[in-house]
Design a protein around this motif. Structure first.
Motif, PDB file in Angstrom:
ATOM      1  N   ALA A 163       3.955   3.982  -5.523  1.00 47.49           N
ATOM      2  CA  ALA A 163       3.032   3.078  -4.836  1.00 47.49           C
ATOM      3  C   ALA A 163       1.710   3.765  -4.521  1.00 47.49           C
ATOM      4  O   ALA A 163       0.635   3.178  -4.663  1.00 47.49           O
ATOM      5  N   THR A 164       1.776   5.032  -4.097  1.00 41.40           N
ATOM      6  CA  THR A 164       0.550   5.779  -3.800  1.00 41.40           C
ATOM      7  C   THR A 164      -0.276   5.993  -5.052  1.00 41.40           C
ATOM      8  O   THR A 164      -1.509   5.871  -5.032  1.00 41.40           O
ATOM      9  N   PHE A 165       0.394   6.311  -6.167  1.00 37.72           N
ATOM     10  CA  PHE A 165      -0.322   6.521  -7.421  1.00 37.72           C
ATOM     11  C   PHE A 165      -1.006   5.236  -7.886  1.00 37.72           C
ATOM     12  O   PHE A 165      -2.171   5.247  -8.314  1.00 37.72           O
ATOM     13  N   MET A 166      -0.314   4.109  -7.777  1.00 37.03           N
ATOM     14  CA  MET A 166      -0.874   2.846  -8.252  1.00 37.03           C
ATOM     15  C   MET A 166      -1.991   2.352  -7.340  1.00 37.03           C
ATOM     16  O   MET A 166      -3.010   1.839  -7.799  1.00 37.03           O
ATOM     17  N   ALA A 167      -1.799   2.485  -6.021  1.00 39.12           N
ATOM     18  CA  ALA A 167      -2.806   2.003  -5.064  1.00 39.12           C
ATOM     19  C   ALA A 167      -3.918   3.019  -4.844  1.00 39.12           C
ATOM     20  O   ALA A 167      -4.964   2.684  -4.290  1.00 39.12           O
ATOM     21  N   GLU A 168      -3.673   4.277  -5.236  1.00 41.91           N
ATOM     22  CA  GLU A 168      -4.604   5.389  -5.026  1.00 41.91           C
ATOM     23  C   GLU A 168      -4.903   5.619  -3.551  1.00 41.91           C
ATOM     24  O   GLU A 168      -5.984   6.072  -3.178  1.00 41.91           O
ATOM     25  N   SER A 169      -3.944   5.295  -2.713  1.00 43.69           N
ATOM     26  CA  SER A 169      -4.012   5.604  -1.285  1.00 43.69           C
ATOM     27  C   SER A 169      -2.617   5.447  -0.707  1.00 43.69           C
ATOM     28  O   SER A 169      -1.768   4.757  -1.278  1.00 43.69           O
ATOM     29  N   GLU A 170      -2.376   6.118   0.417  1.00 47.90           N
ATOM     30  CA  GLU A 170      -1.071   6.018   1.058  1.00 47.90           C
ATOM     31  C   GLU A 170      -0.926   4.652   1.711  1.00 47.90           C
ATOM     32  O   GLU A 170      -1.832   4.176   2.405  1.00 47.90           O
ATOM     33  N   LEU A 171       0.209   3.982   1.480  1.00 50.28           N
ATOM     34  CA  LEU A 171       0.504   2.699   2.103  1.00 50.28           C
ATOM     35  C   LEU A 171       1.264   2.962   3.399  1.00 50.28           C
ATOM     36  O   LEU A 171       2.470   3.215   3.398  1.00 50.28           O
ATOM     37  N   ALA A 232       0.363  16.163   4.392  1.00 54.58           N
ATOM     38  CA  ALA A 232       0.700  14.749   4.488  1.00 54.58           C
ATOM     39  C   ALA A 232      -0.516  13.879   4.765  1.00 54.58           C
ATOM     40  O   ALA A 232      -0.514  12.680   4.448  1.00 54.58           O
ATOM     41  N   ILE A 233      -1.546  14.463   5.362  1.00 53.25           N
ATOM     42  CA  ILE A 233      -2.711  13.659   5.713  1.00 53.25           C
ATOM     43  C   ILE A 233      -3.637  13.453   4.523  1.00 53.25           C
ATOM     44  O   ILE A 233      -4.505  12.578   4.549  1.00 53.25           O
ATOM     45  N   VAL A 234      -3.455  14.236   3.440  1.00 56.24           N
ATOM     46  CA  VAL A 234      -4.369  14.174   2.299  1.00 56.24           C
ATOM     47  C   VAL A 234      -4.421  12.781   1.664  1.00 56.24           C
ATOM     48  O   VAL A 234      -5.512  12.225   1.488  1.00 56.24           O
ATOM     49  N   PRO A 235      -3.267  12.161   1.306  1.00 58.44           N
ATOM     50  CA  PRO A 235      -3.366  10.834   0.689  1.00 58.44           C
ATOM     51  C   PRO A 235      -3.937   9.783   1.628  1.00 58.44           C
ATOM     52  O   PRO A 235      -4.661   8.879   1.198  1.00 58.44           O
ATOM     53  N   PHE A 236      -3.624   9.895   2.919  1.00 56.44           N
ATOM     54  CA  PHE A 236      -4.159   8.925   3.882  1.00 56.44           C
ATOM     55  C   PHE A 236      -5.676   9.054   3.973  1.00 56.44           C
ATOM     56  O   PHE A 236      -6.404   8.049   3.942  1.00 56.44           O
ATOM     57  N   LEU A 237      -6.169  10.288   4.079  1.00 54.87           N
ATOM     58  CA  LEU A 237      -7.615  10.501   4.155  1.00 54.87           C
ATOM     59  C   LEU A 237      -8.299  10.036   2.881  1.00 54.87           C
ATOM     60  O   LEU A 237      -9.372   9.430   2.938  1.00 54.87           O
ATOM     61  N   TYR A 238      -7.690  10.315   1.747  1.00 55.57           N
ATOM     62  CA  TYR A 238      -8.287   9.895   0.472  1.00 55.57           C
ATOM     63  C   TYR A 238      -8.454   8.379   0.425  1.00 55.57           C
ATOM     64  O   TYR A 238      -9.509   7.864   0.032  1.00 55.57           O
ATOM     65  N   GLY A 239      -7.417   7.654   0.850  1.00 50.81           N
ATOM     66  CA  GLY A 239      -7.486   6.194   0.817  1.00 50.81           C
ATOM     67  C   GLY A 239      -8.586   5.631   1.700  1.00 50.81           C
ATOM     68  O   GLY A 239      -9.233   4.643   1.343  1.00 50.81           O
TER      69      GLY A 239
END
Length: 383
Positions: A163-171, A232-239
Motif C-alpha cells: 500500500a505504501t509503495f502504490m500510494a507513495e506515502s504511509e497510510l 518509521a517516520i520517513v514514509p510519513f514525512l515523505y507523504g
C-alpha cells in the motif's frame, strides 16, 4: 510528580546536573540511530555508572516501544523521570535533542546558502545513494526482529508495504487498523463485533493558511501517530512533505534524510532541517517542538501507571499490529525512495555497497559510509 516513580533525594546516586550533562554529551556525540543510542544508555547508566536499575531501564524501553514517537528520545525522557520526575524528564529530553537540533539548523542554513553550488550537489548525490542502502539494511534488520514468521503479522507487513509503495506515502489509517486487527485476533474483549468498528478520523484539524500552522499540525500528527524506530517516520514525512504539501522536492527530502544520518542524536531531528528549509529558523523550531512534544507527553503521563497496565495482552497485541504495519510502510518507502534516487549505475552501485558493508560489518559506523559516499560523489563529478 508521582511519588511512586521517585525515590528519596538522599538515595539518588547522581545529581540532576550530572544526568542532564550526560544526555547533552550523548546528544552531541551519539551516532548510529536508535539501536546504538539505547545501547549507550544501558552501557553508561545501568552497567558502568549504575545510576539506573536494570528494571527501570527495561520498563522505560517497553514504554518507549509501546508509545508513538522516537524510541531513543522517549527512553531518555523516561530515565530522567525515574528519580527526578517531570523536571528530570524535561531537562534530559531538552539536553538530548538540543545539540543535534542546532547542528541540523546550521546544516539547513549551509544547504540553502550553498545549495546552488555544484560541489554540494555532487556530495549529496553520493550521500543520497548511500542513504538508500543504509535505510534498506536497517529495514531488513527491523523486519527480521519484529515481524517473525506468524502468518497474520507477515500478511499485515506485506499489505502495508504494498500500500505504501502504490500510494507513495504511509497510510496512517492502515497502520492503526493493523493494530486493531491483531488486538481483536489475539486478545479480543468480550462482546466486540468487527462490524461495529468505525473508521479512524485522522484529518481532524481545519485547514489553516499559515505555513507555520501547517507545519505545527503536520508534525504534531507525525509525533503523535508514528510508531517504531527513527526510520518509521520517513514514509510519513515523505507523504506529507513531498506529496501532500510540496514543501520539498524528492531530492531535498533525501538530503534531509541524509542530514539525519550524519548528525548525532535522534534520527527524527531531521524534522528541524525540513522545517528550516520550509520556513527558516521559526519553521525549524515549530517542526521540532511539534514532533517531540507528543512523545514527551506520551512518556511522562502514563509512566506512573505503566507497571500496572503495560503487560496487558490487549495492549501488547495492539502494539504488535501497529509495529509490523509500520515496518511494512518503511519497506515500501525504501522502494519508492530508491526508485527516485537510484537513476543511474553509479548510484545503484553506491547503494549496494553501503548495504553490503553494513550487512557484513554490523558495527561499521554509518557516518563513515556517509562521508565516503560524499567523497565518491565529488570524485564522480570532478574526476
Amino acid at each position: 510528580m508521582n511519588p511512586d516513580i521517585q525515590v528519596p533525594s538522599m538515595t539518588r546516586p547522581y545529581t540532576l546536573k550530572q544526568l542532564a550533562t550526560y544526555f547533552l554529551r550523548l546528544g552531541a556525540t551519539g551516532f548510529g540511530g536508535p539501536p546504538a543510542l539505547i545501547g549507550y544508555m544501558h552501557r553508561d547508566l545501568v552497567q558502568q555508572n549504575q545510576w539506573i536499575s536494570e528494571e527501570d531501564y527495561r520498563e522505560g524501553l517497553a514504554l518507549a516501544q509501546l508509545a508513538p514517537g522516537p524510541l531513543a528520545a522517549q527512553l531518555g525522557i523516561y530515565l530522567g523521570y525515574v528519580h527526578y520526575g517531570v523536571l528530570g524528564a524535561t531537562l534530559t529530553g531538552l539536553a538530548f535533542v538540543l545539540p543535534s537540533f542546532l547542528m541540523v539548523v546550521a546544516l539547513g542554513w549551509a544547504y540553502i546558502y550553498f545549495g546552488g553550488l555544484p560541489w554540494m550537489q555532487a556530495a549529496f548525490y553520493g550521500v543520497g545513494s548511500a542513504v538508500i542502502g543504509i535505510i534498506a539494511i536497517g529495514t531488513y534488520r527491523l523486519t527480521l526482529k519484529t515481524v517473525g514468521k506468524e502468518p497474520l503479522l507477515l500478511g499485515l507487513f506485506a499489505l502495508s508495504a504494498l500500500a505504501t509503495f502504490m500510494a507513495e506515502s504511509e497510510l496512517l489509517w492502515l497502520v492503526l487498523l493493523s493494530g486493531v486487527v491483531v488486538w481483536l485476533v489475539k486478545a479480543p474483549p468480550a462482546g466486540v463485533r468487527l462490524g461495529s468498528l468505525s473508521p479512524f478520523l485522522l484529518e481532524v484539524f481545519p485547514a489553516i493558511d499559515s505555513t507555520l500552522w501547517q507545519l505545527a499540525l503536520f508534525f504534531t500528527k507525525a509525533g503523535a501517530f508514528v510508531f517504531g524506530s527513527g526510520l518509521a517516520i520517513v514514509p510519513f514525512l515523505y507523504g506529507g512533505v513531498v506529496k501532500e504539501f510540496g514543501w520539498l522536492n524528492e531530492q531535498q527530502f533525501l538530503d534531509a534524510v541524509a542530514v539525519a544520518m550524519i548528525t548525532p542524536g535522534p534520527v527524527v531531528i531531521t524534522v528541524g532541517f525540513i522545517g528550516y528549509l520550509v520556513a527558516g529558523f521559526s519553521g525549524a523550531c515549530v517542526a521540532a517542538t511539534a514532533t517531540f512534544l507528543p512523545c514527551y507527553l506520551f512518556t511522562i503521563l502514563p509512566a506512573p501507571y505503566f507497571k500496572k497496565y503495560g503487560k496487558r495482552p490487549d495492549i501488547k497485541a495492539f502494539v504488535d499490529g501497529v509495529t509490523v504495519s509500520a515496518v511494512g510502510a518503511i519497506a515500501g518507502a525504501v522502494i519508492v525512495l530508491g526508485k527516485r534516487q537510484l537513476t543511474d549505475w553509479p548510484a545503484v552501485v553506491l547503494a549496494l555497497i553501503a548495504f553490503g558493508l553494513l550487512y557484513r560489518y554490523k558495527k561499521l559506523p554509518e557516518l563513515v559510509l556517509i562521508g565516503a559516499a560524499a567523497v565518491v560523489g565529488l570524485l564522480l563529478r570532478y574526476v
